[in-house]
Scaffold this motif. Sequence first.
Motif, short mmCIF file in Angstrom:
data_model
loop_
_atom_site.label_atom_id
_atom_site.label_comp_id
_atom_site.label_asym_id
_atom_site.label_seq_id
_atom_site.Cartn_x
_atom_site.Cartn_y
_atom_site.Cartn_z
N LEU A 190 0.81 -1.22 0.00
CA LEU A 190 0.00 0.00 0.00
C LEU A 190 0.84 1.26 0.00
O LEU A 190 0.38 2.32 -0.44
CB LEU A 190 -0.96 -0.02 1.18
N TYR B 6 1.21 1.59 -3.64
CA TYR B 6 -0.06 1.86 -4.32
C TYR B 6 -0.45 3.33 -4.22
O TYR B 6 -1.09 3.87 -5.11
CB TYR B 6 -1.16 0.99 -3.72
N THR B 7 -0.03 3.97 -3.11
CA THR B 7 -0.40 5.38 -2.93
C THR B 7 0.78 6.29 -3.27
O THR B 7 1.38 6.16 -4.33
CB THR B 7 -0.89 5.61 -1.49
N ASN C 203 -0.65 1.15 -10.11
CA ASN C 203 -2.09 1.02 -9.88
C ASN C 203 -2.75 0.17 -10.96
O ASN C 203 -3.86 0.45 -11.42
CB ASN C 203 -2.76 2.41 -9.84
N PHE D 237 -3.19 5.00 2.61
CA PHE D 237 -4.24 4.67 1.65
C PHE D 237 -5.61 4.79 2.31
O PHE D 237 -6.53 5.42 1.78
CB PHE D 237 -4.02 3.25 1.14
N LEU E 290 -8.54 10.80 -1.78
CA LEU E 290 -7.78 9.85 -2.58
C LEU E 290 -7.66 10.27 -4.04
O LEU E 290 -6.56 10.27 -4.61
CB LEU E 290 -8.42 8.46 -2.49
#
Length: 484
Positions: A82, A85-86, A104, A432, A441
Amino acid sequence: MKQTIKHKFYKSLSLFALAGSLVLTGCEKYLDGTQLPAGTIGAEDVYVNDNMASTVVTGMYMNLTNTAGYGGGTGSNLGYILALYTDEAKSTLSGNFADIVYKNAIQSSESPYWSAYYKMLFVANAAIKGINDSPAKLQYKDQWLGETYFLRALFYFYLVNLYGPVPLALSTDYTVNNRLSRAPAADVYDQIVADLKLAQSMLPADYRNGYGAATTSRVRPNSAAATALLARVYLYMGEWAKAEAQATAVISNQLYDTVSLDKVFIANSKETVWSVAPKTASAAYEFSFYNNGMPATIMPPQGPNSFNVYSTVSDQLLNAFESGDRRFNEWLRVVTIPASGMQPTKTLYFPAKFKSSANNAEYQVPLRLAEQYLIRAEARAMQDKGNAAEDLNVVRSRAGLPAVQPATKTALLTAIARERQTELFSEYGHRFFDLKRTGKLDEVMTAVAPAKPTTWKSYMANWPIPPGDILSNPNLTPNPGYAK
Protein backbone atom coordinates in the motif's frame (compact mmCIF):
# COMPACT_ATOMS: atom_id res chain seq x y z
CA MET A 1 -17.92 -15.46 -2.67
CA LYS A 2 -16.25 -18.82 -3.27
CA GLN A 3 -15.75 -20.71 -0.03
CA THR A 4 -12.23 -21.93 -0.61
CA ILE A 5 -12.35 -24.54 2.18
CA LYS A 6 -15.18 -26.90 1.26
CA HIS A 7 -17.50 -28.69 3.64
CA LYS A 8 -16.09 -32.04 2.58
CA PHE A 9 -12.54 -30.83 3.31
CA TYR A 10 -13.61 -29.63 6.73
CA LYS A 11 -15.06 -33.02 7.64
CA SER A 12 -12.29 -35.22 6.27
CA LEU A 13 -9.05 -33.37 6.98
CA SER A 14 -10.15 -31.48 10.07
CA LEU A 15 -9.80 -27.92 11.22
CA PHE A 16 -7.03 -28.92 13.59
CA ALA A 17 -4.84 -30.07 10.71
CA LEU A 18 -5.56 -26.85 8.83
CA ALA A 19 -4.65 -24.57 11.71
CA GLY A 20 -1.99 -26.81 13.21
CA SER A 21 -0.12 -26.93 9.93
CA LEU A 22 0.43 -23.20 10.33
CA VAL A 23 2.13 -23.57 13.70
CA LEU A 24 5.66 -23.58 12.40
CA THR A 25 9.12 -22.91 13.81
CA GLY A 26 8.31 -19.40 14.94
CA CYS A 27 5.32 -20.27 17.10
CA GLU A 28 7.35 -20.07 20.32
CA LYS A 29 6.95 -16.29 20.17
CA TYR A 30 3.19 -16.73 20.42
CA LEU A 31 3.36 -19.53 22.99
CA ASP A 32 6.35 -18.50 25.15
CA GLY A 33 7.47 -22.08 25.49
CA THR A 34 7.64 -25.46 23.85
CA GLN A 35 5.41 -25.98 20.84
CA LEU A 36 1.97 -27.33 21.48
CA PRO A 37 1.32 -30.93 20.40
CA ALA A 38 0.47 -31.25 16.73
CA GLY A 39 -1.55 -33.91 14.98
CA THR A 40 -4.66 -34.61 13.01
CA ILE A 41 -7.97 -35.37 14.65
CA GLY A 42 -11.60 -34.98 13.70
CA ALA A 43 -12.93 -31.43 13.64
CA GLU A 44 -15.58 -32.23 16.25
CA ASP A 45 -12.80 -33.20 18.69
CA VAL A 46 -10.53 -30.19 18.21
CA TYR A 47 -11.50 -28.25 21.31
CA VAL A 48 -11.24 -30.97 23.94
CA ASN A 49 -8.63 -29.02 25.93
CA ASP A 50 -6.92 -25.63 26.13
CA ASN A 51 -3.82 -26.79 24.28
CA MET A 52 -5.79 -27.78 21.22
CA ALA A 53 -7.91 -24.62 21.24
CA SER A 54 -4.74 -22.56 21.57
CA THR A 55 -3.16 -24.35 18.61
CA VAL A 56 -6.03 -23.34 16.33
CA VAL A 57 -5.85 -19.71 17.44
CA THR A 58 -2.05 -19.67 17.21
CA GLY A 59 -2.36 -20.95 13.66
CA MET A 60 -4.24 -17.79 12.74
CA TYR A 61 -1.43 -15.60 14.06
CA MET A 62 1.06 -17.61 12.08
CA ASN A 63 -0.98 -17.17 8.93
CA LEU A 64 -0.85 -13.40 9.40
CA THR A 65 2.82 -13.73 8.46
CA ASN A 66 2.16 -16.10 5.56
CA THR A 67 -0.40 -14.50 3.27
CA ALA A 68 -2.72 -12.42 5.46
CA GLY A 69 -1.08 -9.01 5.42
CA TYR A 70 2.07 -9.15 7.54
CA GLY A 71 4.15 -11.51 5.42
CA GLY A 72 7.82 -11.52 4.58
CA GLY A 73 7.23 -11.44 0.84
CA THR A 74 6.80 -8.04 -0.76
CA GLY A 75 3.59 -9.24 -2.40
CA SER A 76 2.09 -10.37 0.91
CA ASN A 77 2.87 -7.38 3.11
CA LEU A 78 0.21 -4.69 3.42
CA GLY A 79 2.60 -1.96 4.48
CA TYR A 80 4.88 -2.54 1.51
CA ILE A 81 2.13 -2.95 -1.08
CA LEU A 82 0.00 0.00 0.00
CA ALA A 83 2.99 2.34 0.31
CA LEU A 84 3.61 1.69 -3.37
CA TYR A 85 -0.06 1.86 -4.32
CA THR A 86 -0.40 5.38 -2.93
CA ASP A 87 2.16 8.20 -2.68
CA GLU A 88 4.61 6.89 -0.07
CA ALA A 89 6.98 4.82 -2.19
CA LYS A 90 8.14 4.33 -5.76
CA SER A 91 9.20 1.20 -7.57
CA THR A 92 12.80 0.66 -8.72
CA LEU A 93 12.21 -2.42 -10.88
CA SER A 94 9.86 -2.65 -13.84
CA GLY A 95 7.61 -5.62 -14.44
CA ASN A 96 7.48 -7.29 -11.04
CA PHE A 97 4.37 -7.33 -8.86
CA ALA A 98 5.58 -4.37 -6.81
CA ASP A 99 5.80 -2.35 -10.01
CA ILE A 100 2.32 -3.44 -11.06
CA VAL A 101 0.99 -2.23 -7.72
CA TYR A 102 2.97 1.00 -8.00
CA LYS A 103 1.36 1.73 -11.36
CA ASN A 104 -2.09 1.02 -9.88
CA ALA A 105 -2.50 -1.73 -12.46
CA ILE A 106 -3.72 -4.63 -10.30
CA GLN A 107 -5.85 -7.00 -12.36
CA SER A 108 -8.59 -9.31 -11.13
CA SER A 109 -6.37 -12.38 -11.34
CA GLU A 110 -3.64 -10.67 -9.26
CA SER A 111 -5.71 -9.26 -6.42
CA PRO A 112 -4.03 -10.05 -3.10
CA TYR A 113 -5.50 -10.85 0.32
CA TRP A 114 -9.13 -11.61 -0.61
CA SER A 115 -8.73 -15.38 -0.61
CA ALA A 116 -6.30 -15.32 2.33
CA TYR A 117 -8.70 -13.39 4.54
CA TYR A 118 -11.72 -15.51 3.68
CA LYS A 119 -9.76 -18.66 4.39
CA MET A 120 -8.85 -17.24 7.78
CA LEU A 121 -12.44 -16.15 8.37
CA PHE A 122 -13.48 -19.75 7.85
CA VAL A 123 -11.00 -20.81 10.54
CA ALA A 124 -12.15 -18.00 12.85
CA ASN A 125 -15.83 -18.86 12.41
CA ALA A 126 -15.12 -22.54 13.02
CA ALA A 127 -13.09 -21.67 16.12
CA ILE A 128 -15.83 -19.47 17.56
CA LYS A 129 -18.41 -22.21 17.06
CA GLY A 130 -16.13 -25.00 18.22
CA ILE A 131 -14.98 -23.24 21.39
CA ASN A 132 -18.51 -22.18 22.29
CA ASP A 133 -19.89 -25.67 21.64
CA SER A 134 -17.08 -27.57 23.33
CA PRO A 135 -18.26 -29.77 26.21
CA ALA A 136 -14.81 -29.41 27.77
CA LYS A 137 -14.20 -26.99 30.61
CA LEU A 138 -11.64 -24.76 28.95
CA GLN A 139 -9.80 -22.78 31.60
CA TYR A 140 -8.88 -20.03 29.13
CA LYS A 141 -12.02 -20.14 27.01
CA ASP A 142 -12.50 -16.36 27.17
CA GLN A 143 -8.95 -15.75 25.98
CA TRP A 144 -9.29 -18.03 22.96
CA LEU A 145 -12.65 -16.56 22.04
CA GLY A 146 -11.49 -12.98 22.63
CA GLU A 147 -8.44 -13.45 20.43
CA THR A 148 -10.56 -15.01 17.69
CA TYR A 149 -13.12 -12.19 17.74
CA PHE A 150 -10.24 -9.71 17.58
CA LEU A 151 -8.74 -11.46 14.56
CA ARG A 152 -12.09 -11.75 12.78
CA ALA A 153 -12.60 -8.02 13.26
CA LEU A 154 -9.10 -7.35 11.90
CA PHE A 155 -9.71 -9.48 8.80
CA TYR A 156 -12.96 -7.68 8.04
CA PHE A 157 -11.37 -4.28 8.69
CA TYR A 158 -8.88 -4.91 5.91
CA LEU A 159 -11.42 -6.48 3.58
CA VAL A 160 -13.86 -3.58 3.76
CA ASN A 161 -11.10 -1.00 3.35
CA LEU A 162 -9.48 -2.78 0.40
CA TYR A 163 -12.58 -4.01 -1.42
CA GLY A 164 -15.52 -1.91 -0.24
CA PRO A 165 -18.75 -3.79 0.56
CA VAL A 166 -17.93 -7.47 1.08
CA PRO A 167 -19.86 -10.63 1.97
CA LEU A 168 -20.30 -11.12 5.71
CA ALA A 169 -19.51 -14.78 6.25
CA LEU A 170 -20.13 -15.58 9.90
CA SER A 171 -20.48 -19.35 9.74
CA THR A 172 -18.72 -22.39 8.27
CA ASP A 173 -21.69 -23.39 6.11
CA TYR A 174 -20.37 -23.27 2.57
CA THR A 175 -23.87 -23.62 1.12
CA VAL A 176 -24.67 -20.27 2.73
CA ASN A 177 -21.31 -18.63 2.20
CA ASN A 178 -21.22 -19.52 -1.50
CA ARG A 179 -24.37 -17.48 -2.06
CA LEU A 180 -23.73 -14.42 0.04
CA SER A 181 -24.09 -11.07 -1.64
CA ARG A 182 -22.02 -8.07 -0.66
CA ALA A 183 -23.07 -6.49 2.62
CA PRO A 184 -23.11 -2.68 2.86
CA ALA A 185 -19.91 -1.31 4.34
CA ALA A 186 -21.93 0.03 7.30
CA ASP A 187 -23.05 -3.51 8.14
CA VAL A 188 -19.48 -4.79 7.92
CA TYR A 189 -18.34 -2.06 10.30
CA ASP A 190 -21.19 -2.88 12.68
CA GLN A 191 -19.99 -6.49 12.77
CA ILE A 192 -16.40 -5.36 13.38
CA VAL A 193 -17.59 -3.24 16.31
CA ALA A 194 -19.60 -6.13 17.73
CA ASP A 195 -16.62 -8.47 17.51
CA LEU A 196 -14.26 -5.96 19.12
CA LYS A 197 -16.66 -5.32 21.98
CA LEU A 198 -16.77 -9.06 22.62
CA ALA A 199 -12.97 -9.16 22.43
CA GLN A 200 -12.74 -6.29 24.93
CA SER A 201 -14.97 -8.11 27.40
CA MET A 202 -13.18 -11.46 27.07
CA LEU A 203 -9.50 -10.61 26.76
CA PRO A 204 -7.39 -10.04 29.87
CA ALA A 205 -5.96 -6.65 30.76
CA ASP A 206 -2.43 -8.03 30.74
CA TYR A 207 -0.69 -9.99 27.99
CA ARG A 208 -1.00 -13.78 27.94
CA ASN A 209 0.82 -16.45 25.99
CA GLY A 210 -0.51 -19.54 24.24
CA TYR A 211 -0.86 -21.32 27.56
CA GLY A 212 -2.90 -18.57 29.19
CA ALA A 213 0.02 -17.46 31.39
CA ALA A 214 1.05 -13.82 31.91
CA THR A 215 3.90 -12.71 29.67
CA THR A 216 5.88 -9.63 28.70
CA SER A 217 5.46 -10.52 25.03
CA ARG A 218 2.90 -8.39 23.19
CA VAL A 219 2.33 -10.64 20.19
CA ARG A 220 -1.12 -11.79 21.30
CA PRO A 221 -3.76 -9.09 21.86
CA ASN A 222 -5.08 -8.05 25.26
CA SER A 223 -8.22 -6.03 25.95
CA ALA A 224 -6.35 -2.78 25.23
CA ALA A 225 -5.47 -4.04 21.74
CA ALA A 226 -9.17 -4.58 21.06
CA THR A 227 -9.82 -1.08 22.41
CA ALA A 228 -7.12 0.45 20.19
CA LEU A 229 -8.53 -1.19 17.06
CA LEU A 230 -12.03 -0.14 18.09
CA ALA A 231 -10.84 3.46 18.41
CA ARG A 232 -9.55 3.28 14.84
CA VAL A 233 -12.76 1.72 13.59
CA TYR A 234 -14.91 4.37 15.25
CA LEU A 235 -12.73 7.06 13.67
CA TYR A 236 -13.31 5.53 10.24
CA MET A 237 -17.06 5.38 10.97
CA GLY A 238 -17.16 9.05 11.94
CA GLU A 239 -18.22 8.19 15.50
CA TRP A 240 -16.06 10.91 16.98
CA ALA A 241 -17.08 10.74 20.63
CA LYS A 242 -16.72 6.97 20.69
CA ALA A 243 -13.34 7.13 18.96
CA GLU A 244 -12.17 9.67 21.53
CA ALA A 245 -13.37 7.53 24.43
CA GLN A 246 -11.68 4.37 23.20
CA ALA A 247 -8.42 6.15 22.42
CA THR A 248 -8.50 7.76 25.86
CA ALA A 249 -8.81 4.34 27.48
CA VAL A 250 -5.60 3.21 25.76
CA ILE A 251 -3.70 6.44 26.38
CA SER A 252 -4.53 6.38 30.09
CA ASN A 253 -3.44 2.75 30.45
CA GLN A 254 -0.19 2.56 32.42
CA LEU A 255 1.07 -0.29 30.25
CA TYR A 256 1.74 2.18 27.44
CA ASP A 257 3.84 5.25 26.82
CA THR A 258 5.58 6.93 23.93
CA VAL A 259 9.26 6.03 23.62
CA SER A 260 12.18 7.54 21.72
CA LEU A 261 12.11 7.16 17.95
CA ASP A 262 14.85 4.55 17.93
CA LYS A 263 12.94 2.28 20.31
CA VAL A 264 9.41 2.38 18.89
CA PHE A 265 9.66 -0.89 16.98
CA ILE A 266 11.88 -2.82 19.38
CA ALA A 267 10.14 -6.05 20.36
CA ASN A 268 7.60 -5.40 23.13
CA SER A 269 8.43 -1.70 23.51
CA LYS A 270 6.17 0.26 25.82
CA GLU A 271 4.63 1.98 22.79
CA THR A 272 3.50 -1.37 21.42
CA VAL A 273 -0.17 -2.14 21.92
CA TRP A 274 -0.09 -5.21 19.69
CA SER A 275 2.71 -6.56 17.50
CA VAL A 276 3.24 -9.33 14.96
CA ALA A 277 6.36 -11.47 15.15
CA PRO A 278 8.07 -13.10 12.14
CA LYS A 279 6.96 -16.68 11.49
CA THR A 280 10.54 -17.87 11.99
CA ALA A 281 13.45 -16.36 13.89
CA SER A 282 14.58 -13.49 11.68
CA ALA A 283 14.98 -9.76 11.41
CA ALA A 284 11.79 -7.78 10.94
CA TYR A 285 10.56 -8.14 7.39
CA GLU A 286 10.73 -4.40 6.78
CA PHE A 287 14.45 -4.49 7.45
CA SER A 288 14.82 -6.89 4.52
CA PHE A 289 12.45 -4.92 2.29
CA TYR A 290 14.35 -1.66 2.60
CA ASN A 291 17.84 -2.53 3.84
CA ASN A 292 18.89 -6.15 3.34
CA GLY A 293 22.59 -5.36 3.79
CA MET A 294 22.57 -2.55 1.24
CA PRO A 295 25.49 -0.20 2.03
CA ALA A 296 25.16 3.57 2.40
CA THR A 297 27.17 3.98 -0.82
CA ILE A 298 26.46 1.74 -3.80
CA MET A 299 29.11 1.63 -6.48
CA PRO A 300 27.84 1.59 -10.08
CA PRO A 301 26.73 -0.40 -11.96
CA GLN A 302 25.03 -1.76 -8.86
CA GLY A 303 21.85 -0.24 -7.53
CA PRO A 304 19.21 -1.07 -4.88
CA ASN A 305 17.94 -3.96 -6.99
CA SER A 306 21.36 -5.63 -6.63
CA PHE A 307 20.46 -6.09 -2.95
CA ASN A 308 16.86 -7.19 -3.61
CA VAL A 309 15.53 -3.80 -2.54
CA TYR A 310 12.87 -2.72 -5.01
CA SER A 311 11.28 0.47 -3.71
CA THR A 312 12.37 3.84 -2.37
CA VAL A 313 10.63 6.65 -0.52
CA SER A 314 8.62 8.91 -2.81
CA ASP A 315 9.28 12.60 -3.33
CA GLN A 316 5.79 13.30 -1.98
CA LEU A 317 6.63 11.73 1.36
CA LEU A 318 10.04 13.39 1.54
CA ASN A 319 8.43 16.77 0.98
CA ALA A 320 5.87 16.16 3.73
CA PHE A 321 8.48 16.36 6.50
CA GLU A 322 8.95 19.71 8.20
CA SER A 323 12.41 21.14 8.74
CA GLY A 324 13.86 19.79 11.97
CA ASP A 325 11.68 16.68 12.06
CA ARG A 326 13.83 14.02 13.73
CA ARG A 327 11.89 11.30 11.94
CA PHE A 328 13.49 12.40 8.70
CA ASN A 329 16.90 11.34 9.97
CA GLU A 330 15.81 8.58 12.35
CA TRP A 331 13.21 6.80 10.21
CA LEU A 332 14.71 7.39 6.74
CA ARG A 333 17.98 6.02 5.42
CA VAL A 334 20.10 7.78 2.80
CA VAL A 335 21.88 5.75 0.13
CA THR A 336 24.18 7.39 -2.40
CA ILE A 337 25.12 6.14 -5.85
CA PRO A 338 28.19 8.09 -7.05
CA ALA A 339 28.28 9.61 -10.52
CA SER A 340 29.39 7.26 -13.28
CA GLY A 341 29.85 8.11 -16.92
CA MET A 342 26.94 10.26 -18.00
CA GLN A 343 24.94 9.38 -14.88
CA PRO A 344 24.96 12.02 -12.11
CA THR A 345 25.14 11.20 -8.42
CA LYS A 346 21.91 9.76 -7.07
CA THR A 347 20.63 10.21 -3.54
CA LEU A 348 17.93 7.75 -2.56
CA TYR A 349 15.89 7.46 0.63
CA PHE A 350 14.47 4.29 2.17
CA PRO A 351 12.21 3.65 5.16
CA ALA A 352 14.39 2.86 8.18
CA LYS A 353 11.96 2.33 11.00
CA PHE A 354 13.45 -1.14 11.39
CA LYS A 355 17.22 -1.06 11.88
CA SER A 356 18.37 -4.37 13.30
CA SER A 357 19.50 -7.47 11.42
CA ALA A 358 19.27 -9.48 14.67
CA ASN A 359 16.61 -12.16 14.96
CA ASN A 360 13.44 -10.99 16.72
CA ALA A 361 14.96 -7.69 17.86
CA GLU A 362 12.08 -5.79 16.24
CA TYR A 363 8.47 -6.70 15.46
CA GLN A 364 5.83 -5.30 13.16
CA VAL A 365 3.54 -3.06 15.24
CA PRO A 366 0.05 -2.70 13.73
CA LEU A 367 -1.26 -1.02 16.90
CA ARG A 368 0.83 1.52 18.79
CA LEU A 369 0.26 4.42 21.14
CA ALA A 370 1.19 7.29 18.80
CA GLU A 371 -1.72 6.37 16.53
CA GLN A 372 -4.09 6.60 19.50
CA TYR A 373 -2.97 10.18 20.18
CA LEU A 374 -3.61 11.05 16.54
CA ILE A 375 -6.99 9.32 16.59
CA ARG A 376 -8.01 11.30 19.66
CA ALA A 377 -6.68 14.54 18.18
CA GLU A 378 -8.80 14.09 15.06
CA ALA A 379 -11.87 12.93 17.00
CA ARG A 380 -11.63 15.96 19.29
CA ALA A 381 -11.08 18.31 16.37
CA MET A 382 -14.20 16.98 14.67
CA GLN A 383 -16.11 17.73 17.86
CA ASP A 384 -14.62 21.26 17.98
CA LYS A 385 -12.84 20.56 21.25
CA GLY A 386 -10.10 23.00 22.18
CA ASN A 387 -7.72 20.33 23.49
CA ALA A 388 -7.34 18.50 20.16
CA ALA A 389 -3.97 20.12 19.42
CA GLU A 390 -2.57 18.80 22.73
CA ASP A 391 -2.62 15.25 21.41
CA LEU A 392 -1.17 16.32 18.09
CA ASN A 393 1.66 18.04 19.96
CA VAL A 394 2.53 14.90 21.92
CA VAL A 395 3.50 13.25 18.63
CA ARG A 396 5.18 16.39 17.33
CA SER A 397 7.22 16.81 20.50
CA ARG A 398 8.60 13.28 20.22
CA ALA A 399 9.67 14.17 16.66
CA GLY A 400 11.46 17.33 17.88
CA LEU A 401 8.91 19.70 16.38
CA PRO A 402 7.42 22.77 18.09
CA ALA A 403 3.87 22.77 19.40
CA VAL A 404 1.20 24.17 17.12
CA GLN A 405 -2.24 25.64 17.75
CA PRO A 406 -3.93 26.01 14.33
CA ALA A 407 -6.41 28.86 14.22
CA THR A 408 -9.18 27.04 12.38
CA LYS A 409 -10.70 23.58 12.40
CA THR A 410 -9.67 23.08 8.78
CA ALA A 411 -6.08 24.01 9.54
CA LEU A 412 -6.05 21.69 12.56
CA LEU A 413 -7.36 18.74 10.56
CA THR A 414 -4.79 19.45 7.85
CA ALA A 415 -2.04 19.44 10.48
CA ILE A 416 -3.29 16.13 11.91
CA ALA A 417 -3.45 14.55 8.45
CA ARG A 418 0.12 15.66 7.74
CA GLU A 419 1.25 14.27 11.07
CA ARG A 420 -0.36 10.93 10.29
CA GLN A 421 1.48 10.95 6.95
CA THR A 422 4.91 11.46 8.51
CA GLU A 423 4.35 9.38 11.66
CA LEU A 424 2.63 6.32 10.19
CA PHE A 425 4.23 6.06 6.74
CA SER A 426 4.73 2.56 5.34
CA GLU A 427 2.75 1.07 8.22
CA TYR A 428 0.01 -1.31 7.09
CA GLY A 429 -2.02 0.92 4.79
CA HIS A 430 -2.65 3.95 6.99
CA ARG A 431 -1.99 6.43 4.17
CA PHE A 432 -4.24 4.67 1.65
CA PHE A 433 -7.06 4.23 4.15
CA ASP A 434 -6.74 7.82 5.41
CA LEU A 435 -7.00 9.21 1.90
CA LYS A 436 -10.05 7.05 1.20
CA ARG A 437 -11.94 7.83 4.39
CA THR A 438 -11.32 11.59 4.15
CA GLY A 439 -12.29 11.84 0.48
CA LYS A 440 -8.82 12.94 -0.62
CA LEU A 441 -7.78 9.85 -2.58
CA ASP A 442 -8.71 11.00 -6.09
CA GLU A 443 -7.16 14.43 -5.57
CA VAL A 444 -3.85 13.06 -4.30
CA MET A 445 -3.54 10.12 -6.68
CA THR A 446 -4.45 12.14 -9.76
CA ALA A 447 -1.57 14.50 -8.94
CA VAL A 448 0.82 11.60 -8.27
CA ALA A 449 -0.12 9.44 -11.27
CA PRO A 450 2.00 11.15 -13.99
CA ALA A 451 5.21 10.42 -12.07
CA LYS A 452 4.44 6.70 -11.80
CA PRO A 453 3.51 6.89 -14.75
CA THR A 454 -0.12 5.80 -14.85
CA THR A 455 -3.61 7.18 -15.06
CA TRP A 456 -5.54 7.18 -11.81
CA LYS A 457 -9.24 6.39 -12.01
CA SER A 458 -11.72 6.55 -9.16
CA TYR A 459 -12.62 2.86 -9.34
CA MET A 460 -9.06 2.01 -8.23
CA ALA A 461 -10.04 2.97 -4.69
CA ASN A 462 -11.36 -0.59 -4.37
CA TRP A 463 -9.38 -3.60 -5.52
CA PRO A 464 -10.73 -6.27 -7.88
CA ILE A 465 -12.39 -9.40 -6.58
CA PRO A 466 -10.87 -12.65 -7.90
CA PRO A 467 -12.90 -13.83 -10.91
CA GLY A 468 -13.14 -17.43 -9.67
CA ASP A 469 -15.11 -16.28 -6.64
CA ILE A 470 -17.47 -14.25 -8.81
CA LEU A 471 -18.06 -17.22 -11.12
CA SER A 472 -18.79 -19.60 -8.24
CA ASN A 473 -21.14 -17.23 -6.42
CA PRO A 474 -24.09 -15.97 -8.51
CA ASN A 475 -24.83 -13.25 -5.95
CA LEU A 476 -21.33 -11.76 -5.82
CA THR A 477 -20.87 -8.71 -8.03
CA PRO A 478 -17.44 -7.48 -9.23
CA ASN A 479 -16.00 -4.11 -8.35
CA PRO A 480 -16.50 -1.63 -11.21
CA GLY A 481 -13.66 -1.05 -13.62
CA TYR A 482 -12.17 -4.54 -13.55
CA ALA A 483 -12.57 -7.50 -15.86
CA LYS A 484 -14.76 -10.30 -14.53
